[in-house]
Design a protein around this motif. Structure first.
Motif, PDB file in Angstrom:
ATOM      1  N   LYS A  92       0.804  -1.230   0.000  1.00  0.00           N
ATOM      2  CA  LYS A  92       0.000   0.000   0.000  1.00  0.00           C
ATOM      3  C   LYS A  92       0.833   1.276   0.000  1.00  0.00           C
ATOM      4  O   LYS A  92       0.275   2.362  -0.142  1.00  0.00           O
ATOM      5  N   ALA A  93       2.163   1.168   0.220  1.00  0.00           N
ATOM      6  CA  ALA A  93       2.976   2.372   0.373  1.00  0.00           C
ATOM      7  C   ALA A  93       4.066   2.440  -0.680  1.00  0.00           C
ATOM      8  O   ALA A  93       4.528   1.423  -1.197  1.00  0.00           O
ATOM      9  N   SER A  94       4.473   3.665  -0.978  1.00  0.00           N
ATOM     10  CA  SER A  94       5.585   3.871  -1.909  1.00  0.00           C
ATOM     11  C   SER A  94       6.929   3.728  -1.199  1.00  0.00           C
ATOM     12  O   SER A  94       7.895   3.249  -1.797  1.00  0.00           O
ATOM     13  N   PHE A  95       6.976   4.144   0.075  1.00  0.00           N
ATOM     14  CA  PHE A  95       8.248   4.215   0.792  1.00  0.00           C
ATOM     15  C   PHE A  95       8.122   3.641   2.200  1.00  0.00           C
ATOM     16  O   PHE A  95       7.023   3.491   2.734  1.00  0.00           O
ATOM     17  N   VAL A  96       9.296   3.347   2.769  1.00  0.00           N
ATOM     18  CA  VAL A  96       9.410   2.969   4.186  1.00  0.00           C
ATOM     19  C   VAL A  96      10.378   3.940   4.847  1.00  0.00           C
ATOM     20  O   VAL A  96      11.436   4.249   4.286  1.00  0.00           O
ATOM     21  N   ALA A  97      10.017   4.436   6.015  1.00  0.00           N
ATOM     22  CA  ALA A  97      10.902   5.302   6.798  1.00  0.00           C
ATOM     23  C   ALA A  97      11.181   4.621   8.128  1.00  0.00           C
ATOM     24  O   ALA A  97      10.412   3.766   8.593  1.00  0.00           O
ATOM     25  N   ARG A  98      12.265   5.020   8.747  1.00  0.00           N
ATOM     26  CA  ARG A  98      12.667   4.440  10.027  1.00  0.00           C
ATOM     27  C   ARG A  98      12.740   5.505  11.112  1.00  0.00           C
ATOM     28  O   ARG A  98      13.050   6.663  10.852  1.00  0.00           O
ATOM     29  N   LEU A  99      12.458   5.066  12.340  1.00  0.00           N
ATOM     30  CA  LEU A  99      12.628   5.913  13.512  1.00  0.00           C
ATOM     31  C   LEU A  99      12.804   4.996  14.707  1.00  0.00           C
ATOM     32  O   LEU A  99      12.237   3.895  14.740  1.00  0.00           O
ATOM     33  N   ASP A 100      13.604   5.418  15.673  1.00  0.00           N
ATOM     34  CA  ASP A 100      13.799   4.656  16.899  1.00  0.00           C
ATOM     35  C   ASP A 100      13.170   5.384  18.068  1.00  0.00           C
ATOM     36  O   ASP A 100      13.055   6.620  18.070  1.00  0.00           O
ATOM     37  N   CYS A 101      12.764   4.636  19.066  1.00  0.00           N
ATOM     38  CA  CYS A 101      12.158   5.229  20.251  1.00  0.00           C
ATOM     39  C   CYS A 101      13.141   6.203  20.904  1.00  0.00           C
ATOM     40  O   CYS A 101      14.283   5.839  21.187  1.00  0.00           O
ATOM     41  N   GLY A 102      12.685   7.418  21.124  1.00  0.00           N
ATOM     42  CA  GLY A 102      13.519   8.445  21.743  1.00  0.00           C
ATOM     43  C   GLY A 102      14.079   9.456  20.778  1.00  0.00           C
ATOM     44  O   GLY A 102      14.544  10.518  21.196  1.00  0.00           O
ATOM     45  N   ASP A 103      14.032   9.159  19.471  1.00  0.00           N
ATOM     46  CA  ASP A 103      14.567  10.080  18.469  1.00  0.00           C
ATOM     47  C   ASP A 103      13.476  11.040  18.001  1.00  0.00           C
ATOM     48  O   ASP A 103      12.302  10.684  17.933  1.00  0.00           O
ATOM     49  N   ILE A 104      13.889  12.264  17.636  1.00  0.00           N
ATOM     50  CA  ILE A 104      12.954  13.337  17.347  1.00  0.00           C
ATOM     51  C   ILE A 104      13.148  13.834  15.915  1.00  0.00           C
ATOM     52  O   ILE A 104      14.270  14.117  15.490  1.00  0.00           O
ATOM     53  N   CYS A 105      12.029  13.980  15.186  1.00  0.00           N
ATOM     54  CA  CYS A 105      12.066  14.476  13.815  1.00  0.00           C
ATOM     55  C   CYS A 105      11.740  15.964  13.774  1.00  0.00           C
ATOM     56  O   CYS A 105      10.927  16.453  14.562  1.00  0.00           O
ATOM     57  N   THR A 106      12.340  16.678  12.846  1.00  0.00           N
ATOM     58  CA  THR A 106      11.934  18.054  12.594  1.00  0.00           C
ATOM     59  C   THR A 106      10.580  18.029  11.875  1.00  0.00           C
ATOM     60  O   THR A 106      10.235  17.027  11.230  1.00  0.00           O
ATOM     61  N   PRO A 107       9.803  19.101  11.958  1.00  0.00           N
ATOM     62  CA  PRO A 107       8.480  19.107  11.323  1.00  0.00           C
ATOM     63  C   PRO A 107       8.506  18.841   9.821  1.00  0.00           C
ATOM     64  O   PRO A 107       7.549  18.289   9.268  1.00  0.00           O
ATOM     65  N   GLU A 108       9.607  19.216   9.164  1.00  0.00           N
ATOM     66  CA  GLU A 108       9.664  19.072   7.705  1.00  0.00           C
ATOM     67  C   GLU A 108      10.289  17.763   7.240  1.00  0.00           C
ATOM     68  O   GLU A 108      10.345  17.497   6.036  1.00  0.00           O
ATOM     69  N   ARG A 109      10.747  16.916   8.169  1.00  0.00           N
ATOM     70  CA  ARG A 109      11.512  15.729   7.754  1.00  0.00           C
ATOM     71  C   ARG A 109      10.801  14.909   6.683  1.00  0.00           C
ATOM     72  O   ARG A 109      11.349  14.659   5.599  1.00  0.00           O
ATOM     73  N   PHE A 110       9.608  14.440   6.952  1.00  0.00           N
ATOM     74  CA  PHE A 110       8.962  13.493   6.043  1.00  0.00           C
ATOM     75  C   PHE A 110       8.493  14.158   4.757  1.00  0.00           C
ATOM     76  O   PHE A 110       8.509  13.536   3.693  1.00  0.00           O
ATOM     77  N   TYR A 111       8.097  15.415   4.834  1.00  0.00           N
ATOM     78  CA  TYR A 111       7.765  16.142   3.609  1.00  0.00           C
ATOM     79  C   TYR A 111       8.988  16.263   2.705  1.00  0.00           C
ATOM     80  O   TYR A 111       8.893  16.095   1.480  1.00  0.00           O
ATOM     81  N   ARG A 112      10.138  16.560   3.315  1.00  0.00           N
ATOM     82  CA  ARG A 112      11.371  16.715   2.525  1.00  0.00           C
ATOM     83  C   ARG A 112      11.765  15.385   1.886  1.00  0.00           C
ATOM     84  O   ARG A 112      12.143  15.350   0.705  1.00  0.00           O
ATOM     85  N   GLN A 113      11.686  14.293   2.628  1.00  0.00           N
ATOM     86  CA  GLN A 113      12.152  13.017   2.092  1.00  0.00           C
ATOM     87  C   GLN A 113      11.199  12.448   1.046  1.00  0.00           C
ATOM     88  O   GLN A 113      11.646  11.923   0.025  1.00  0.00           O
TER      89      GLN A 113
END
Length: 273
Positions: A92-113
């Protein structure tokens, strides 16, 4: 799980083990259109398993969340591969992204990638620069890497250019049964990303899109020697340039005898923020 639309932009894959505060902290930092992504949490046999109620107390119920419970602690490689296999079955998805518990994304991270991968169809894997931070002491340093394909391939002989919680990749690039290799304990991501490099093009966005938690109880610190030996094995098995392979292994062997406290102090001096 809230039902997913027919097609979404990406799945966000998060392994979990007894760290609910870290998981919720990370999820609260994720910003993207709620109907265009879904979260996949693989609970690796936690003594206090995470539940949907735990998650939805902190994030919008409009976000799709799937929790996969493993019956006992099998290790991060199996947890990640279990999540990937589930994702590929959904188709169902075009992409896979990763994140680990405790790590913080900037608001634009996923839009940029997502935008980057949509605009660069030749790129299979994209990461970013990041900041490593001890949230207890506020000690932090920057992690800066090459951004050009040739320099990325060269740099991978000496360190992992792709920091795990910063990456996003194409689902189509995994159609050849590409999973995390189980033969590199504590360096499964290094081997995984090398598979992308050998078969396609990869890139780095030169922006600090993620702040990665420095966890002094984490794999990278507690199992440092095992991790370095696994990285040596990765370079030997995936490296195609004989000279760079030799130099990369030499550097990793030197790191085996240098105390981590000294390495950490040097990073603070050279890259501290």
């Amino acid at each position: 799980m809230k039902s997913c639309p027919q097609k979404i932009d990406f799945y966000l894959l998060i392994p979990f083990y007894n760290n609910l505060p870290g998981l919720l902290h990370s999820l609260q930092s994720v910003l993207y259109d709620a109907d265009k992504y879904a979260v996949v949490i693989v609970d690796d046999g936690s003594t206090h398993p995470v539940t949907l109620e735990d998650v939805y107390r902190q994030i919008s119920k409009n976000i799709s969340v799937e929790i996969i419970q493993l019956p006992y602690n099998k290790g991060i490689t199996i947890a990640l591969n279990t999540g990937l296999q589930w994702i590929m079955q959904q188709n169902k998805a075009s992409f896979v992204a990763r994140l680990d518990c405790g790590d913080i994304c900037t608001p634009e991270r996923f839009y940029r990638q997502v935008t980057f991968l949509q605009e660069h169809p030749q790129i299979d894997l994209v990461g970013s620069w990041c900041i490593f931070k001890d949230f207890t002491t506020n000690v932090a340093f920057k992690y800066i890497t090459p951004t050009q394909q040739k320099q990325i391939k060269r740099g991978m002989y000496f360190r992992n250019i792709f920091i795990h919680p910063t990456v996003m990749w194409r689902c189509d690039a995994m159609k050849e049964n590409k999973l995390y290799p189980e033969t590199y304990p504590d360096a499964e991501d290094y081997g995984f990303f090398y598979q992308f490099l050998l078969k396609g093009e990869c890139a780095i966005i030169p922006e600090y899109l993620v702040t990665c938690e420095i966890n002094h109880k984490g794999i990278s610190l507690n199992s440092r020697k095992k991790q370095l030996n696994s990285r040596i094995k990765v370079v030997r098995e995936y490296g195609r340039n004989r000279v760079l392979r030799y130099l990369g292994v030499l550097k990793l062997r030197l790191l085996l005898i240098i105390p981590y406290n000294l390495v950490f102090a040097m990073k603070r001096v050279l890259y501290g923020v």
